[in-house]
Each structure stands twice: as C-alpha cells, then as structure tokens.
Design an enzyme around this catalytic site. Structure first.
Site, mmCIF file in Angstrom:
data_model
loop_
_atom_site.group_PDB
_atom_site.id
_atom_site.type_symbol
_atom_site.label_atom_id
_atom_site.label_comp_id
_atom_site.label_asym_id
_atom_site.label_seq_id
_atom_site.Cartn_x
_atom_site.Cartn_y
_atom_site.Cartn_z
ATOM 1 N N HIS A 83 52.121 -1.695 -8.207
ATOM 2 C CA HIS A 83 51.672 -1.019 -8.500
ATOM 3 C C HIS A 83 53.062 0.647 -8.147
ATOM 4 C CE1 HIS A 83 50.320 2.981 -8.157
ATOM 5 N NE2 HIS A 83 50.324 3.348 -7.602
ATOM 6 N N HIS A 93 54.084 4.539 -10.873
ATOM 7 C CA HIS A 93 54.304 5.676 -11.771
ATOM 8 C C HIS A 93 55.212 6.238 -12.615
ATOM 9 C CE1 HIS A 93 52.421 7.525 -7.041
ATOM 10 N NE2 HIS A 93 51.850 6.614 -7.254
ATOM 11 N N HIS A 136 47.184 9.109 -12.409
ATOM 12 C CA HIS A 136 48.125 8.347 -10.908
ATOM 13 C C HIS A 136 48.879 7.624 -11.525
ATOM 14 C CE1 HIS A 136 47.260 6.410 -7.246
ATOM 15 N NE2 HIS A 136 49.136 6.601 -7.605
ATOM 16 N N GLU A 163 47.649 1.805 0.072
ATOM 17 C CA GLU A 163 46.628 1.408 -0.963
ATOM 18 C C GLU A 163 46.305 0.161 -0.856
ATOM 19 O OE1 GLU A 163 45.428 2.795 -3.497
ATOM 20 O OE2 GLU A 163 46.800 4.809 -4.281
ATOM 21 N N GLU A 214 56.642 -7.074 -29.624
ATOM 22 C CA GLU A 214 56.563 -7.661 -27.676
ATOM 23 C C GLU A 214 55.549 -6.742 -26.984
ATOM 24 O OE1 GLU A 214 58.797 -6.952 -29.733
ATOM 25 O OE2 GLU A 214 60.684 -8.113 -29.353
HETATM 26 P P1 13P Z 1 52.506 4.718 -0.311
HETATM 27 O O1 13P Z 1 53.402 5.119 0.356
HETATM 28 O O2 13P Z 1 50.585 4.936 0.532
HETATM 29 O O3 13P Z 1 52.163 2.789 -0.838
HETATM 30 O O4 13P Z 1 51.563 5.355 -1.737
HETATM 31 C C1 13P Z 1 51.732 5.388 -2.405
HETATM 32 C C2 13P Z 1 51.499 5.326 -4.129
HETATM 33 O O5 13P Z 1 52.205 5.326 -5.118
HETATM 34 C C3 13P Z 1 49.707 6.002 -3.711
HETATM 35 O O6 13P Z 1 49.127 5.623 -4.589
HETATM 36 ZN ZN ZN Z 2 50.162 5.580 -6.765
#
Ligand code: 13P
Ligand code: ZN
Length: 256
Positions: free
Chosen positions: A131, A133, A203, A108, A162
C-alpha cells in the site's frame, strides 16, 4: 533473508518516488515458505494480540509487516527497527510478534491480513500486499468520473501499451473509508476477485502479487500512465489514447 532485502529495496523506491510522505504506506509479505524451523520457533516478543476476524487460512503463517507510524525511508535502511515478523496463532484468532524487535504492525493490518486470507482461500499465490500514496494516482481519485473501474482502467491502459500488459486485470475502486478500519478491509477484498490493484478513494493505492518488485512495478506503470495523461492536459490538450483495437491487439500479441 534475501526477501527482507527486497522489501527494503522497494521501501526505498516508495520514498524516492515521493509516494511515502511521513509514515505513508505499508507492506506485508508472507514469509512462511522462506523461514527455517528455528526461525519459526522463535519465542514471542509480545502478548497474543487479537484479530477482529478469524484468519483460519493463515493459521501458523508468518509475515513481515512494516510498523505503524514508521517511515518508508527508514524501513529501507533498517527493516527490523521499522517493522517486525508476526506469527498467526493456530486458531487464526490472534498474532504475536516474534522478531526482531516488538514493533507494532501497521494500522492497515486488518486490510492486509484479510486480503492475504481471501487470496489464500481463493487458491491464489499472492504473498505480498503493498500500500502506498502516489500523488498522481491519488489525485485522479478526487475526480468522480474517474471513480469507475472501467473508466479509469481504460484511460490508464490507453496511455502506454505496457500498462495494458503489466496491469492486465485493471483497477478496482474502493469508495472512501477511514484508514485502518475493518470497513476499508471488507470493501477492498470485494475488489480482489477481479483485480490485483485497487484504488482507495482520496487515500492511496494497493497492489497484491506473488513478488514485491512486481507489485511496485504495477503501481509504477499506472503512475507513469497518469503522468502522461496529466502532462498532456497541462500542455492544453486531451491525449488521444490508444484505440480499442490497439489495446485488443496487445491481448493477442502478449497472450493476456
Ligand atoms: P501506518 O503507519 O499505520 O502503516 O499507516 C500508514 C498509512 O498509509 C495508513 O493508510
Ligand atoms: Zn495509507
């Protein structure tokens, strides 16, 4: 460097939160202001790697970046075996890895660097792109009615005061794009003029800020709101949510 310790601390939180399956998520932090002259002059450990677009506003800047395919639980333990420091070339057209090992940056990187570049051009002091998940927030992005910035922002704000305070600019929405692509990067920066937190449909979540702990806290607070919402729904009722007046009163009370 203390900042590397903070990155490792947050990487550990991402894993313990259950937001970082396998290599899920990535982090970049601009270290330019924190590095000594000697550190900046370190020799390259890699050839110059071209960037897809010129990052002129980042020329000569240094970033810690997590490695592609690396696991957050291991970034927490050993940030330099699972990430590296890169130096952007003077013309902004390439980068090289300078420390401590030649670990290839996250897939990314286009999104991260385009975001850092955009924020720098806009005069914003946002050194961090995070970033991750989070299960609950990604779950919400599978529901079309939530995929409107105003709808999802209003819903999550209204679960707990909050959230209105800690995520004052609300949430930007990026429709699904293939991970790691320049298209995802371009769609993301469009959201940054109005938001510091962006949801990538089906994602993940992305936050920008000047402090990595603050970026984590923003996502954590949104996740808390999502959990309150889902807990209520699982118990069989629609949560009432705070009223418009209750939300507006926070703007005045906290000077938002
Ligand atoms: P990377 O291992 O390349 O950082 O990818 C993980 C990810 O969350 C891609 O969106
Ligand atoms: Zn990701």
């Amino acid at each position: 460097m203390a900042e590397i310790g903070r990155i490792a601390e947050v990487a550990g939180y991402l894993w313990t939160k259950g937001w970082a399956e396998r290599n899920g998520g990535n982090i970049s932090v601009n270290l330019t202001a924190l590095m000594s002259g000697d550190e900046k002059a370190l020799p390259a450990l890699s050839p110059a790697i071209p960037l897809q677009e010129a990052m002129t506003a980042l020329a000569g800047n240094f970033f810690y970046v997590t490695g592609t395919g690396k696991r957050m639980r291991y970034v927490a333990q050993d940030p330099f075996a699972n990430g590296s420091i890169i130096r952007i070339a003077g013309d902004g057209l390439s980068y090289e890895i300078i420390a401590e090992q030649p670990v290839s940056p996250t897939s990314e990187l286009p999104s991260h660097l385009m975001m850092h570049h955009y924020l720098r051009m806009s005069g914003r002091d946002n050194r961090v792109v995070l970033h991750t998940h989070p299960t609950d927030l990604i779950g919400m992005t599978h529901c079309k009615p939530f995929m409107q910035s105003e709808t999802i922002t209003r819903l999550l704000w209204s679960m707990i005061p909050e959230c209105r305070i800690i995520v004052p600019k609300g949430i930007g929405i990026v429709p699904y794009e293939i991970p790691g692509t320049i298209e995802l990067a371009r769609a993301t920066i469009k959201q940054l003029d109005r938001h510091d937190v962006v949801f990538w449909e089906k994602h993940g979540i992305l936050a920008v800020g000047s402090d990595i702990i603050e970026c984590f806290d923003a996502i954590d607070t949104l996740s808390k709101s999502a959990q309150i919402y889902f807990s209520a729904r699982m118990a069989g009722y629609e949560p009432e949510g705070m009223t418009d007046k209750q939300l507006d009163d926070l703007v005045e009370a906290f000077g938002l």
